[in-house]
Design an enzyme around this catalytic site. Structure first.
Site, PDB file in Angstrom:
ATOM      1  N   HIS A 155     -17.196  38.824 -21.471  1.00  0.00           N
ATOM      2  CA  HIS A 155     -17.392  40.188 -20.968  1.00  0.00           C
ATOM      3  C   HIS A 155     -16.514  41.162 -21.751  1.00  0.00           C
ATOM      4  CE1 HIS A 155     -19.266  39.120 -16.808  1.00  0.00           C
ATOM      5  NE2 HIS A 155     -20.171  39.302 -17.734  1.00  0.00           N
ATOM      6  N   ASP A 165     -14.880  43.769 -21.000  1.00  0.00           N
ATOM      7  CA  ASP A 165     -13.575  44.192 -20.460  1.00  0.00           C
ATOM      8  C   ASP A 165     -12.523  43.093 -20.658  1.00  0.00           C
ATOM      9  OD1 ASP A 165     -14.885  42.608 -18.573  1.00  0.00           O
ATOM     10  OD2 ASP A 165     -13.853  43.507 -16.866  1.00  0.00           O
ATOM     11  N   HIS A 166     -12.931  41.975 -21.309  1.00  0.00           N
ATOM     12  CA  HIS A 166     -11.983  40.900 -21.640  1.00  0.00           C
ATOM     13  C   HIS A 166     -11.903  40.623 -23.146  1.00  0.00           C
ATOM     14  CE1 HIS A 166     -11.105  39.540 -17.471  1.00  0.00           C
ATOM     15  NE2 HIS A 166     -12.207  40.217 -17.264  1.00  0.00           N
ATOM     16  N   GLU A 172      -7.163  37.042 -11.119  1.00  0.00           N
ATOM     17  CA  GLU A 172      -7.899  38.302 -10.945  1.00  0.00           C
ATOM     18  C   GLU A 172      -7.990  38.595  -9.445  1.00  0.00           C
ATOM     19  OE1 GLU A 172     -11.636  38.944 -10.120  1.00  0.00           O
ATOM     20  OE2 GLU A 172     -12.575  37.043 -10.616  1.00  0.00           O
ATOM     21  N   LYS A 229       6.387  -1.094 -15.624  1.00  0.00           N
ATOM     22  CA  LYS A 229       5.623  -2.313 -15.298  1.00  0.00           C
ATOM     23  C   LYS A 229       6.334  -3.132 -14.231  1.00  0.00           C
ATOM     24  CE  LYS A 229       2.883  -3.089 -19.477  1.00  0.00           C
ATOM     25  NZ  LYS A 229       2.796  -3.847 -20.734  1.00  0.00           N
TER      26      LYS A 229
END
Length: 597
Positions: free
Chosen positions: A70, A72-73, A203, A462
């Protein structure tokens, strides 16, 4: 205590222009590099002069991470790398690398060729920028350098969207980008493991929203579209080319098929053809249903949805049109809106979030007139509907992610300040976590505890596994490892005692603890020892109790011996000795013998 510093250059108490500077362990990482859809001036891009007043920023940034395609990123990425100057690595997923340049080129065309803007990147700059990109695969650890490690997790939201786990030394941060915690018709839900980072940067677009049932929303959407076209109206659905567009197309396609409707549905061509090509190419990023049906039929080959031609704008009669972009800030969707807005039979359905300053935001706020740059005023008589088909996490989804990955601190970005304050209070109440929400240009400093990584030797692990598995299963039993910390070549290693002594070249000194218990027993010393063995066999089920040749009873390192008084053979002294590592069993045996006497 080492600090983690974060400065938002964008998306600090704001939606749009995501760009965060993260500093930890001497490394500087840029998280996303987006543009703001609501501005056409220099505020559109992040203020890179914050990093260095002028000139290239390569020497100040170790790597750039892009969460998804997108704008906006990622919209400012070519501007940052080619005009400001950055030659370092840029990380993103394979689908993001394939789709981002198409959206960047489309945006460049609108800005430069239609609006005549200058100080913008060129087509060649987009190509040069993408050459710096290193694609990452989900759950694959990538070493940026010897100290900086990154790993991508599935974020839902749009094709190729990823959350990134970033680690430097003992410090770690998770950056979510945009994500969706509920699966939809074409993508799965975001997922991350319990990585317990020092900081989760999430976000918060829908920080105060808890969405209603998806099915009700879909039913409402279909009803409104059907009612509008049935009375001869036109429906405009502004969408971004990838994500919600495919979601709503699948929804309308199946409804039209089921109801046998004949009204035309159009999709503005161009980006979408390419978009659907990428959905086919990256089919593994979609959800289970689409992957299953892909063998028989491609869900993105639509029967009722046809390509749109600009000449159709003035066509009479009902129609449904999907057009880009989704916020009505430019392009074909805005052109159609201007034509159809004055007619009350028509409808516009806004299926997602609209940034302040965009036409979409204005009409959702109730504006009945919209003024444009050339003084053109459009009257809005058409019906305006908002239906959130947003692919962002709502408040419930954000809380769910916090619960899943168990961070020590939370930071909210990509949201409105008032909504963030509400969510911050909720996070503090529910998880008792410190929650930050810095504004653009404000640096947030988070102190993290010092962690010292220790390697453990394989033989030690072990041996612990053997002794643990030999006991009856008990999920509540603690798993303890006894060893010696050895520091060598600036590394700390937890080793088996014997191996450590051999490596250092010294003999082992064993410290034993001894307790005495007096008892009266008329029989011989051997008879007393046999009695004690029977008692311990009964009390210590699951442990091996052995009678040694020298007449001593042994349980692990615990030894039980009997001495008799020379003057009065009836008086016996029981000696119990043990080493530090068998403190628990030694104390237990001592308690058993004291109670017996």
């Amino acid at each position: 205590m080492p600090d983690i510093k974060i400065t938002p250059l964008g998306a600090g108490q704001d939606v749009g222009r995501s760009c965060l500077l993260l500093s930890m362990g001497g490394k500087n990482i840029m998280l996303d590099c987006g543009m703001h859809m609501g501005y056409n001036d220099e505020r559109r891009f992040p203020d890179f002069s914050y990093i260095v007043p002028e000139g290239p920023i390569t020497s100040h940034i170790d790597c750039v991470i892009i969460s998804h395609f997108h704008l906006d990123h990622c919209g400012a990425l070519p501007y940052m790398s080619e005009i400001v100057g950055y030659t370092g690595p840029i990380y993103m997923t394979h689908p993001t690398k394939a789709i981002a340049p198409i959206l960047l080129e489309d945006m460049r065309k609108v800005a430069v060729e239609r609006k005549g803007e200058s100080n913008f990147f060129t087509t060649q700059m987009i190509k040069d920028c993408m050459k710096k990109v290193i694609p990452v695969t989900l759950h694959q650890s990538m070493m940026v350098d010897t100290d900086l490690e990154i790993k991508a997790y599935y974020a839902g939201h749009v094709l190729g969207a990823a959350m990134f786990w970033i680690k430097v030394g003992s410090q770690s941060v998770v950056y979510t980008g945009d994500y969706n915690m509920t699966p939809d018709r074409h993508l799965g839900a975001a997922w991350i493991d319990k990585c317990r980072p020092d900081l989760l940067i999430s976000e918060s677009t829908y920080a105060t929203t808890i969405r209603d049932s998806k099915r009700c929303r879909e039913r409402d959407f279909l009803k409104k579209v059907h009612e509008c076209v049935a009375k001869g109206g036109k429906v405009l659905i502004p969408v971004f080319a990838l994500g919600r567009a495919q979601e709503l197309c699948i929804l309308l396609e199946t409804y039209w098929e089921r109801m046998n409707l004949k009204y035309p549905i159009y999709f503005a061509l161009g980006l979408t053809e390419k978009a659907n090509t990428y959905y086919k190419m990256f089919i593994t990023w979609t959800n289970q249903k689409i992957r299953k049906t892909f063998v028989h039929r491609n869900m993105f080959d639509f029967k009722h949805i046809k390509p749109f031609d600009k000449a159709y704008i003035d066509n009479p009669g009902a129609m449904v049109v999907f057009a880009t972009p989704g916020m009505l800030h430019a392009g074909l969707s805005l052109q159609i809106f201007k034509k159809w807005a004055p007619n009350e039979n028509n409808m516009v359905i806004m299926p997602g979030y609209c940034v302040q300053g965009t036409v979409g935001n204005k009409i959702l706020s109730g504006a009945k007139k919209v003024e444009f740059e050339n003084r053109q005023v459009v009257e809005v008589k058409m019906a305006v509907e908002y239906m959130s088909f947003s692919a962002h996490a709502d408040a419930k989804g954000i809380m769910q992610l916090i619960q899943n990955c168990e961070p020590k601190n939370v930071m909210l970005v990509h949201g409105e300040a008032e909504k963030m304050k509400f969510l911050r209070a909720k996070i503090r109440d529910e998880f008792n976590l410190e929650t930050y929400m810095p504004a653009n240009g404000e640096t947030c400093v988070i102190s993290t505890p010092v962690k010292i990584p220790v390697d453990a030797s394989v033989s030690l692990l072990k041996a612990e596994a053997r002794s643990y598995n030999a006991q009856p299963p008990d999920p509540k039993r603690r798993r303890l490892i006894h060893g010696v910390l050895v520091m060598k070549d600036n590394r700390i290693m937890l080793q088996n005692l014997t191996d450590a002594l051999k490596e250092i070249g010294i003999n082992r000194h064993v410290m034993r603890f001894t307790s005495k218990v007096k008892m009266d027993d008329p029989g011989s010393k051997l008879r007393t020892i046999e009695k004690l063995k029977l008692l311990l066999d009964e009390k210590l089920t699951g442990w091996t109790v052995t009678l040694q040749e020298n007449g001593t009873i042994a349980v692990e390192s615990v030894e039980i011996n009997v001495e008799e008084d020379e003057k009065d053979p009836k008086q016996k002294t029981v000696l119990i000795t043990w080493t530090n590592q068998d403190e628990d069993i030694g104390a237990y045996i001592l308690n058993v013998l004291q109670n017996m006497c």
